[in-house]
Design an enzyme around this catalytic site. Structure first.
Site, mmCIF file in Angstrom:
data_model
loop_
_atom_site.group_PDB
_atom_site.id
_atom_site.type_symbol
_atom_site.label_atom_id
_atom_site.label_comp_id
_atom_site.label_asym_id
_atom_site.label_seq_id
_atom_site.Cartn_x
_atom_site.Cartn_y
_atom_site.Cartn_z
ATOM 1 N N HIS A 1 43.532 29.971 39.542
ATOM 2 C CA HIS A 1 42.945 30.566 40.149
ATOM 3 C C HIS A 1 43.936 30.457 41.801
ATOM 4 O O HIS A 1 43.493 29.597 42.379
ATOM 5 C CB HIS A 1 41.663 30.125 40.428
ATOM 6 C CG HIS A 1 41.094 30.522 38.971
ATOM 7 N ND1 HIS A 1 40.323 29.672 38.526
ATOM 8 C CD2 HIS A 1 39.645 32.036 39.303
ATOM 9 C CE1 HIS A 1 39.796 30.596 37.131
ATOM 10 N NE2 HIS A 1 38.942 31.620 38.045
ATOM 11 N N HIS B 1 47.549 35.159 40.426
ATOM 12 C CA HIS B 1 46.370 36.021 39.632
ATOM 13 C C HIS B 1 45.722 37.759 40.269
ATOM 14 O O HIS B 1 45.427 38.145 40.090
ATOM 15 C CB HIS B 1 45.051 34.589 39.504
ATOM 16 C CG HIS B 1 43.763 35.614 38.768
ATOM 17 N ND1 HIS B 1 43.534 36.299 37.579
ATOM 18 C CD2 HIS B 1 42.702 35.201 39.124
ATOM 19 C CE1 HIS B 1 42.644 36.200 37.196
ATOM 20 N NE2 HIS B 1 41.791 35.685 38.071
ATOM 21 N N HIS C 1 38.992 38.769 44.628
ATOM 22 C CA HIS C 1 37.485 38.467 43.717
ATOM 23 C C HIS C 1 36.973 37.122 42.978
ATOM 24 O O HIS C 1 36.202 36.881 42.686
ATOM 25 C CB HIS C 1 37.361 39.182 41.534
ATOM 26 C CG HIS C 1 38.842 39.031 41.178
ATOM 27 N ND1 HIS C 1 39.730 38.987 41.379
ATOM 28 C CD2 HIS C 1 38.212 38.211 40.541
ATOM 29 C CE1 HIS C 1 40.496 38.041 40.660
ATOM 30 N NE2 HIS C 1 39.718 37.750 39.722
ATOM 31 N N ASP C 2 38.411 36.124 43.374
ATOM 32 C CA ASP C 2 38.313 34.694 43.010
ATOM 33 C C ASP C 2 39.121 34.254 44.827
ATOM 34 O O ASP C 2 38.981 32.817 43.984
ATOM 35 C CB ASP C 2 39.385 34.422 42.425
ATOM 36 C CG ASP C 2 39.024 34.192 40.785
ATOM 37 O OD1 ASP C 2 37.689 33.905 41.514
ATOM 38 O OD2 ASP C 2 39.185 35.138 39.779
ATOM 39 N N ASP D 1 40.294 41.349 35.446
ATOM 40 C CA ASP D 1 40.055 39.878 35.316
ATOM 41 C C ASP D 1 40.374 39.609 34.416
ATOM 42 O O ASP D 1 40.698 38.057 34.537
ATOM 43 C CB ASP D 1 38.698 39.484 36.260
ATOM 44 C CG ASP D 1 38.484 38.044 36.354
ATOM 45 O OD1 ASP D 1 39.753 37.806 37.163
ATOM 46 O OD2 ASP D 1 37.525 37.358 36.412
#
Length: 471
Positions: free
Chosen positions: A197, A201, A237-238, A347
């Site tokens: 993460h 990524h 998103h992360d 994802d």
């Protein structure tokens, strides 16, 4: 009519904005990225902008370390207000700021000045990076190579390019320096020490999202607002992921678990952190307030959809739409739902990549699992599922992940897109990769070396698998 579409109505096909005219969107068929011709910004010009922003970036970092950010403070409301009189300044900073920002702030408090990364492309690699960007829509795009060519700056470089390709800079009248400042903030809030993460990524998911946004079934209906939301959600998103999962935060009684009441803890944190950076960078400050509020809410809806615990919820809804053939992509709600599905696919698309890329991602995510398991063992906590390196091998983890999570989603995605070349390519890679992991698992079970439980792919095993693979 949705808020964004009221302020940015559809434009006439192929029509360009005249001097003094209000900005209008490009229909998908007339975006610069889908036509021949020179883009408004090419990569060398973007690098010049990086040089111009260098000073302002340093000033921004100083502002961040002075505690200017109030992302979760502003959004969590009265919960933080009640704590303000009970905890000291240092503890308050630790609780309100993100994992990454607190780490930087604590280094400054100790008198350690962090080394600033040089986000400039080396001239020797500039041509190669530009060549890769010209093929950014290809599914075999190697994000690891691109990250090396951009000197660890893959997310910023990729997003600047995609915002330009999709006509978003022109349509939303974005300031290039401010855009770069925001993207640097996002990239720096990813933890480079995380095996999986991290910002690479995020760049990989963004590249996949770009490919999905070009699928004809979806692209023919997308507005510039949809495209920008999809790319921003993929990139962020992360953001600020701590490298451990939600159950770990809950059982260690982390303050984020309490703040979000044990529901989509990480996803809520990613969303709120993104909003904080959007507001601090003032990227969208020139837009009407109701537009920015709508963007923030839709970003939240997209990012929250990546919660793996909601997988069945989205699968059941997608299956119902496809079986009933009642998806109306002219409707903003249906388009948003398919953007959620596209982001979920992006994802978890690693098993659908080429074997060499997919294997790297598999080893990285399992390494992150194993690190969490080591932490849990160290603190005498129950080891979470998939996090025990002595019992959970990489092949067994990947086969289960592909069977129960990836395959059902991508089969429905292929049904939605109409079995396009991209969908067929992804499913073919998925089947081949699953067969390779099965072969590796069989070799492990039949091996007499009982002490080898790591699941790492050796050179000899890799050679054997390549020889066994059928075209």
């Amino acid at each position: 009519m949705p808020v964004l579409e009221r302020f940015f109505p559809a434009a006439e096909p192929g029509r360009r904005r005249r001097t003094g005219e209000e900005p209008m969107p490009f229909p998908m068929g007339s975006l610069p990225g889908y036509q021949q011709g020179t883009l408004a910004w090419d990569l060398p010009e973007m690098i010049k902008m990086v040089k111009l922003v260098w000073k302002s970036k340093g000033e921004l970092r100083g502002a961040k370390h002075r505690g200017v950010l109030e992302s979760e403070d502003a959004l969590s409301g009265s919960a933080d207000t009640t704590l303000s009189g009970e905890i000291g300044t240092k503890k308050k900073v630790k609780r309100l700021l993100s994992f990454q920002r607190y780490f930087h702030a604590s280094r400054l408090l100790r008198g350690i000045v962090p080394q600033a990364s040089l986000y400039l492309l080396d001239e020797d690699y500039l041509g190669q990076a530009r060549h890769m960007l010209s093929k950014v829509g290809m599914w075999d795009f190697d994000i690891f190579l691109f990250d090396r060519l951009t000197n660890g700056n893959s997310l910023v470089t990729l997003l600047c390019h995609l915002f330009n390709v999709h006509g978003l800079i022109h349509h939303f009248q974005l300031d290039m320096v401010t855009l770069h400042r925001f993207l640097v903030m996002v990239q720096e809030d990813y933890h480079s020490q995380n095996p999986y993460h991290n910002a690479v990524h995020a760049a990989d998911v963004t590249q996949a999202m770009h490919c999905y946004l070009r699928e004809p079934k979806l692209a023919n209906f997308l507005t510039p607002s949809d495209v920008m939301l999809g790319l921003l959600a993929a990139a962020a998103h992360d953001v600020d992921h701590p490298g451990v999962n939600q159950p770990f935060l809950i059982k260690t009684k982390h303050h984020l678990a309490s703040l979000y009441q044990n529901v989509s803890v990480l996803e809520n944190h990613h969303w709120r952190s993104t909003i904080g950076m959007l507001r601090e960078s003032r990227l969208l400050a020139h837009l009407p307030k109701e537009v920015t509020q709508d963007i923030e809410q839709q970003l939240g809806s997209l990012i929250l959809a990546t919660d793996i615990n909601r997988q069945n919820e989205f699968l059941i809804r997608l299956k119902s739409h496809l079986d009933n053939q009642d998806l109306r992509l002219e409707d903003a709600q249906d388009r948003h739902f398919m953007l959620q599905i596209a982001l979920k696919c992006a994802d978890i698309c690693n098993p659908c990549r080429l074997w060499d890329l997919s294997k790297q991602w598999s080893e990285r995510v399992c390494e992150e699992f194993y690190r969490q398991g080591d932490l849990e063992q160290k603190f005498e906590l129950e080891i979470s599922p998939l996090c025990n390196q002595q019992k959970d091998t990489i092949p067994s983890i990947q086969i289960g992940f592909m069977t129960y999570i990836v395959e059902p989603l991508f089969e429905r995605w292929a049904q939605f897109t109409g079995d396009t070349p991209l969908s067929e390519n992804m499913l073919n890679h998925l089947r081949r990769n699953k067969a390779k992991w099965r072969s590796l698992l069989h070799k492990q079970h039949s091996s007499s070396r009982s002490n080898d439980h790591s699941g790492q792919v050796t050179d000899s095993q890799e050679q054997t698998l390549n020889e066994e693979e059928t075209p």
